[in-house]
Design an enzyme around this catalytic site. Structure first.
Site, PDB file in Angstrom:
ATOM      1  N   MET A  72       0.841  -1.202   0.000  1.00  0.00           N
ATOM      2  CA  MET A  72       0.000   0.000   0.000  1.00  0.00           C
ATOM      3  C   MET A  72       0.879   1.256   0.000  1.00  0.00           C
ATOM      4  O   MET A  72       0.412   2.344   0.368  1.00  0.00           O
ATOM      5  CB  MET A  72      -0.940  -0.008   1.200  1.00  0.00           C
ATOM      6  CG  MET A  72      -1.917  -1.187   1.137  1.00  0.00           C
ATOM      7  SD  MET A  72      -3.467  -0.864   1.968  1.00  0.00           S
ATOM      8  CE  MET A  72      -2.911  -0.631   3.643  1.00  0.00           C
ATOM      9  N   GLY A 119      10.824  -2.995   5.504  1.00  0.00           N
ATOM     10  CA  GLY A 119      10.106  -4.275   5.419  1.00  0.00           C
ATOM     11  C   GLY A 119       9.736  -4.583   3.969  1.00  0.00           C
ATOM     12  O   GLY A 119       9.932  -5.699   3.476  1.00  0.00           O
ATOM     13  N   HIS A 120       9.204  -3.556   3.288  1.00  0.00           N
ATOM     14  CA  HIS A 120       8.838  -3.744   1.873  1.00  0.00           C
ATOM     15  C   HIS A 120      10.072  -4.061   1.028  1.00  0.00           C
ATOM     16  O   HIS A 120      10.015  -4.878   0.108  1.00  0.00           O
ATOM     17  CB  HIS A 120       8.176  -2.478   1.322  1.00  0.00           C
ATOM     18  CG  HIS A 120       6.900  -2.094   2.004  1.00  0.00           C
ATOM     19  ND1 HIS A 120       6.752  -0.917   2.706  1.00  0.00           N
ATOM     20  CD2 HIS A 120       5.702  -2.727   2.090  1.00  0.00           C
ATOM     21  CE1 HIS A 120       5.515  -0.840   3.189  1.00  0.00           C
ATOM     22  NE2 HIS A 120       4.860  -1.920   2.830  1.00  0.00           N
ATOM     23  N   GLY A 153       4.623 -10.332   4.095  1.00  0.00           N
ATOM     24  CA  GLY A 153       5.413 -10.247   5.319  1.00  0.00           C
ATOM     25  C   GLY A 153       4.750 -10.935   6.498  1.00  0.00           C
ATOM     26  O   GLY A 153       3.524 -10.907   6.640  1.00  0.00           O
ATOM     27  N   GLN A 154       5.572 -11.507   7.360  1.00  0.00           N
ATOM     28  CA  GLN A 154       5.099 -12.172   8.569  1.00  0.00           C
ATOM     29  C   GLN A 154       4.521 -11.166   9.566  1.00  0.00           C
ATOM     30  O   GLN A 154       3.769 -11.528  10.461  1.00  0.00           O
ATOM     31  CB  GLN A 154       6.257 -12.970   9.191  1.00  0.00           C
ATOM     32  CG  GLN A 154       5.978 -13.639  10.515  1.00  0.00           C
ATOM     33  CD  GLN A 154       4.889 -14.716  10.403  1.00  0.00           C
ATOM     34  OE1 GLN A 154       4.640 -15.255   9.331  1.00  0.00           O
ATOM     35  NE2 GLN A 154       4.243 -14.993  11.518  1.00  0.00           N
ATOM     36  N   VAL A 182      10.666  -7.214   9.581  1.00  0.00           N
ATOM     37  CA  VAL A 182      11.820  -6.315   9.697  1.00  0.00           C
ATOM     38  C   VAL A 182      11.492  -5.281  10.773  1.00  0.00           C
ATOM     39  O   VAL A 182      10.392  -4.712  10.786  1.00  0.00           O
ATOM     40  CB  VAL A 182      12.110  -5.627   8.344  1.00  0.00           C
ATOM     41  CG1 VAL A 182      13.283  -4.674   8.469  1.00  0.00           C
ATOM     42  CG2 VAL A 182      12.380  -6.676   7.273  1.00  0.00           C
TER      43      VAL A 182
HETATM   44  P1  AMP Z   1       1.415  -2.906   3.509  1.00  0.00           P
HETATM   45  O1  AMP Z   1       1.995  -1.909   2.558  1.00  0.00           O
HETATM   46  O2  AMP Z   1       1.455  -2.491   4.939  1.00  0.00           O
HETATM   47  O3  AMP Z   1       0.066  -3.427   3.066  1.00  0.00           O
HETATM   48  O4  AMP Z   1       2.380  -4.159   3.445  1.00  0.00           O
HETATM   49  C1  AMP Z   1       2.717  -4.752   2.221  1.00  0.00           C
HETATM   50  C2  AMP Z   1       3.462  -6.022   2.517  1.00  0.00           C
HETATM   51  O5  AMP Z   1       4.619  -5.728   3.290  1.00  0.00           O
HETATM   52  C3  AMP Z   1       2.647  -7.022   3.327  1.00  0.00           C
HETATM   53  O6  AMP Z   1       2.891  -8.324   2.836  1.00  0.00           O
HETATM   54  C4  AMP Z   1       3.181  -6.852   4.716  1.00  0.00           C
HETATM   55  O7  AMP Z   1       3.051  -8.007   5.522  1.00  0.00           O
HETATM   56  C5  AMP Z   1       4.640  -6.563   4.423  1.00  0.00           C
HETATM   57  N1  AMP Z   1       5.258  -5.869   5.546  1.00  0.00           N
HETATM   58  C6  AMP Z   1       4.817  -4.746   6.166  1.00  0.00           C
HETATM   59  N2  AMP Z   1       5.629  -4.418   7.197  1.00  0.00           N
HETATM   60  C7  AMP Z   1       6.603  -5.355   7.232  1.00  0.00           C
HETATM   61  C8  AMP Z   1       7.736  -5.575   8.067  1.00  0.00           C
HETATM   62  N3  AMP Z   1       8.020  -4.764   9.074  1.00  0.00           N
HETATM   63  N4  AMP Z   1       8.515  -6.643   7.817  1.00  0.00           N
HETATM   64  C9  AMP Z   1       8.227  -7.499   6.792  1.00  0.00           C
HETATM   65  N5  AMP Z   1       7.176  -7.337   5.960  1.00  0.00           N
HETATM   66  C10 AMP Z   1       6.375  -6.288   6.180  1.00  0.00           C
END
Ligand code: AMP
Length: 280
Positions: free
Chosen positions: A30, A36-37, A147-148, A176
């Site tokens: 998003m 993390g991304h 991500g976990q 992360v």
């Molecule tokens: P989001 O943009 O928050 O929807 O996340 C996109 C992807 O990044 C999803 O698969 C999340 O699980 C992953 N994600 C978000 N934060 C982290 C993090 N700190 N470590 C690993 N993966 C993450």
């Protein structure tokens, strides 16, 4: 790196890459990208020939009183980060592109979605599954990376892929964290400095569970009490849930199962909703 905002253009590019036998790795996000991304992009790069990152703040996964409008956005910086991470294609559809007027088809999973975040965010996973299905149908990736940190999302997505025979390999990357242990999250950008300091208590609470566990304690109630106690040391934090569930089935655990006991936490830090977890 190509930036694409139209569905037909993305579909035909992905089709031509596939016909040239290129393995496609998809990283749905998003935006408001962070470390993390970047890890997900690197994992995709390791295992696929072409990395497609999608940036789309998906309105259908937000409830009516949630933070869709206030969700952090920063497309220019996101695109720079994708380029630095070695992404090949960034797919950035507008809301109208994925949900034109009259849109009416949704995907629901009816078991793993019900507990944890499903209780306080009733249509959240329906929105996530719908948008991920759309992205799968647009890109037809060989591999999709998540991500976990969003453990329930990961479990629900794997279940959907199995139940609906998607034939997409799902890779889940470890969480992360910032230096003080706070899980990286786009929503961390919404925290001001004192809230940010208090948010570190979430990781301390998970670590307090691990310390008890490592010292031999296997009493679920006792460990959960320790976690809630640690969270209560911040006056800004309000607990939404603290639960032990099986990491695959998400069934509540009364007894810990080594390597599968997902300790999942959701809290408000004032008005910012954060989640985190560890597996014991
Ligand atoms: P989001 O943009 O928050 O929807 O996340 C996109 C992807 O990044 C999803 O698969 C999340 O699980 C992953 N994600 C978000 N934060 C982290 C993090 N700190 N470590 C690993 N993966 C993450």
């Amino acid at each position: 790196m190509q930036i694409i905002d139209s569905v037909p253009e993305m579909q035909s590019l992905a089709a031509s890459l596939r016909s040239n036998d290129r393995l496609i790795g998809l990283v749905p996000t998003m935006g408001a990208l962070h470390g993390g991304h970047i890890e997900l992009m690197q994992a995709a790069k390791d295992q696929a020939d072409i990395v497609v990152v999608t940036i789309f703040v998906n309105p259908t996964q937000f409830g009516p009183s949630e933070d869709f409008d206030a969700y952090p956005r920063g497309l220019e910086q996101d695109i720079r980060m994708c380029e630095e991470a070695g992404a090949d294609i960034v797919f950035v559809p507008g809301v109208e592109e994925l949900y034109p007027d009259g849109y009416s088809t949704f995907i629901s999973e009816e078991k793993l979605s019900e507990g944890l975040c499903g209780i306080s965010r009733p249509n959240h996973f329906r929105g996530v599954l719908t948008v991920v299905t759309k992205l799968f149908n647009i890109v037809h990736p060989d591999l999709a990376v998540f991500g976990q940190k969003d453990a329930q999302q990961a479990a629900v997505l794997k279940k959907m892929v199995a139940d609906l025979h998607f034939g997409v390999r799902i890779l889940i990357c470890p969480t992360v964290r910032e230096e003080d242990g706070l899980a990286m999250s786009s929503r961390n950008r919404s925290l001001h400095s004192t809230q940010r300091k208090d948010a570190a208590v979430i990781y301390q609470a998970l670590q307090s569970a691990k310390t008890l566990y490592d010292s031999g304690n296997r009493n679920v109630d006792r460990i959960l009490a320790e976690v809630t106690h640690t969270l209560s040391t911040s006056r800004r934090i309000r607990v939404i849930y603290v639960n032990f569930v099986d990491s695959e089935t998400l069934e509540p655990l009364n007894e810990l199962v080594e390597g599968r006991s997902l300790l999942a936490v959701a809290v408000w830090v004032d008005e910012v909703r954060l989640i985190d977890n560890i597996i014991l």
